[in-house]
Design an enzyme around this catalytic site. Structure first.
Site, PDB file in Angstrom:
ATOM      1  N   TYR A 339       0.803  -1.239   0.000  1.00 26.43           N
ATOM      2  CA  TYR A 339       0.000   0.000   0.000  1.00 26.43           C
ATOM      3  C   TYR A 339       0.827   1.276   0.000  1.00 26.43           C
ATOM      4  O   TYR A 339       0.267   2.368   0.040  1.00 26.43           O
ATOM      5  CB  TYR A 339      -0.890   0.065   1.248  1.00 26.43           C
ATOM      6  N   CYS A 366      14.702 -11.414  -1.784  1.00 27.48           N
ATOM      7  CA  CYS A 366      15.307 -11.301  -3.100  1.00 27.48           C
ATOM      8  C   CYS A 366      14.326 -10.591  -4.025  1.00 27.48           C
ATOM      9  O   CYS A 366      13.729 -11.196  -4.908  1.00 27.48           O
ATOM     10  CB  CYS A 366      15.623 -12.704  -3.592  1.00 27.48           C
TER      11      CYS A 366
END
Ligand code: LLP
Length: 437
Positions: A339, A366
């Site tokens: 968000y 990653c």
């Protein structure tokens, strides 16, 4: 450190410049329990529960209820606390219900939400004596009717209604508009249709209506408008069908402070204002005031939470940007990645240093999007081994945590009355591999 960063009263600094949470030394806690680490201030949670309960009782009388929206933080200990504090709960899945049962919280005080309860969900909830279903749609209503009939019970329900109100928050948590996957809009006639259908079912005990307009809402007018629309709907239904709604659930959503610029909401004042407005409206409409329910999640637990991390590296890319990597990330706090949510990030030690380095605080996954927060000001001499604190992580952090990259989820340590104890253990590598065959 500028005191504006102490955004909640349970965050302070010791004489030696160490960050304290619920009066306890965060560096010591990091040392004792390891990082990443979720801390939860139990005293603060209880205090918030009491403020809500006393406010709704003052505004609406003894029958009014507060349900903790446990999607914000679901683990056994939290349900025990809610039970002790006398709150009802909102659950949205059988996983949450099972946690409730394991905590020996009485399921009759639980309201089962969700926009898609499967037949298995309905059976599980009924077999364990769920209090209420908050019914989202007609298909679900008929499925609940069928299973209630089979069991020869009268199942209490609320119907989820969409009042058509824009709460002015971020899209992912805005639920009160007509175009929503949740509920039945008044405007389109769907709300009336599902009410009539519910009234025609012989194993359904329709108790009233529910609405939830959104989350992280600061505009208190939103609740006044939602109550207004819902009461007009109740009066309209009464006039058309003779049905009197006994309960009205106004949902959750009150906002909390993540950063110094966020306002702080006085919950009691707000609820009293909603109370006044509801009393006036009911009088005007000539209806009895229904039993009123509120369903807060975030505003009960968010600022009772803090996450501690250990810094792994401080990468200063000349002419570009600085990156501070920590030993957690989007696996324990996905809210920035999802968000763009704001957070306050502070060093746990030597908080009296100047905050003179702008950086991104990033996780260990990653993935470049694995960011806890951008544009953070921290001391330029931050280094590997330092402890960083992210504030206001008690809501929707643990509950949305994942094992991406097979990273174990942190433990939850509760802070209560000057003591600390583990409420959820740290996940192990073996826990993660347990279901692999
Ligand atoms: N009642 C219903 C029906 C809800 O859908 C929600 C939140 C609540 C109550 C509690 O709202 P609160 O008081 O916590 O604002 N994952 C997002 C928040 C999703 C909220 C979903 N529904 C986040 O991290 O911001």
């Amino acid at each position: 450190m500028d005191r504006k960063y102490l955004i909640c009263e349970n965050v302070s600094v010791s004489d030696t410049g160490r960050l304290l949470f619920a009066g306890q030394d965060t560096c010591d806690l990091a040392q004792q329990y390891g990082t990443p680490l979720y801390l939860m201030d139990e005293d603060r949670i209880r205090n918030r529960c009491r403020i809500y309960l006393s406010a709704v009782k003052q505004a609406f009388g003894e029958k009014a209820k507060v349900l903790f929206a446990s999607k914000a933080a679901s683990f056994k200990r939290i349900y025990e606390i809610m039970n002790e504090e006398g709150l009802g709960i909102d659950v949205v899945s059988c996983g949450e219900i099972n946690t409730v049962l394991k905590a020996e919280y009485p399921l009759r005080n639980a309201y089962f939400h969700s926009n898609n309860k499967t037949d298995a969900d309905i059976a599980f909830a009924m077999d364990h004596g769920i209090g209420y279903f908050v019914v989202d749609n007609e298909e679900e209503l008929l499925a609940i009717q069928a299973q209630a009939k089979e069991r020869s019970i009268q199942q209490k329900i609320l119907l989820r209604i969409t009042p058509g109100i824009d709460p002015h928050t971020y899209a992912a948590v805005s639920t009160g508009k007509v175009d929503s996957k949740f509920g039945n809009a008044i405007e389109t006639g769907m709300a009336e249709a599902i009410t009539r259908l519910a009234l025609a079912q012989d194993s359904i005990d329709l108790r009233g209506f529910h609405c939830h307009v959104g989350s992280q809402v600061f505009d208190s007018d939103v609740y006044l408008r939602a109550a207004d629309v819902m009461l007009s709907f109740i009066a309209d239904i009464k006039q058309k069908t003779g049905f009197t709604a006994k309960e009205l659930d106004l949902g959750g959503g009150y906002g909390v402070r993540y950063v110094p610029t966020d306002p702080s909401i006085d919950i009691r004042e707000n609820i009293i204002a909603v109370g006044k407005s509801i009393a006036e409206k009911c009088e005007l409409l000539g209806i009895d005031i229904p039993v009123i329910l509120f369903e807060p999640g975030r505003s009960i637990v968010a600022d009772a939470g803090m996450t501690l991390y250990t810094v792994g590296s401080v990468k200063k890319i000349p002419g570009y940007k600085n990156y501070v990597s920590v030993d957690g990330g989007m696996t324990d706090n996905v809210r920035f990645a999802m968000y763009g949510s704001a957070y306050t990030v502070l060093p746990a030690d030597r908080t009296d240093r100047p905050f003179d380095m702008e950086c991104s605080v990033v996780g260990r996954c990653c993935e470049s999007g694995d960011i806890i927060q951008n544009n953070v000001m921290l001391p330029a001499d931050m280094k590997r081994g330092d402890i960083l604190a992210v504030l206001t992580t008690g809501a929707y952090n643990y509950s949305m945590a994942s094992n991406y990259n097979r990273i174990p989820r942190p433990p939850i340590v509760m802070l209560a009355q000057g003591e600390s104890y583990v409420a959820v253990k740290r996940e192990s590598f073996d826990d993660i591999v347990r279901l692999d065959v």
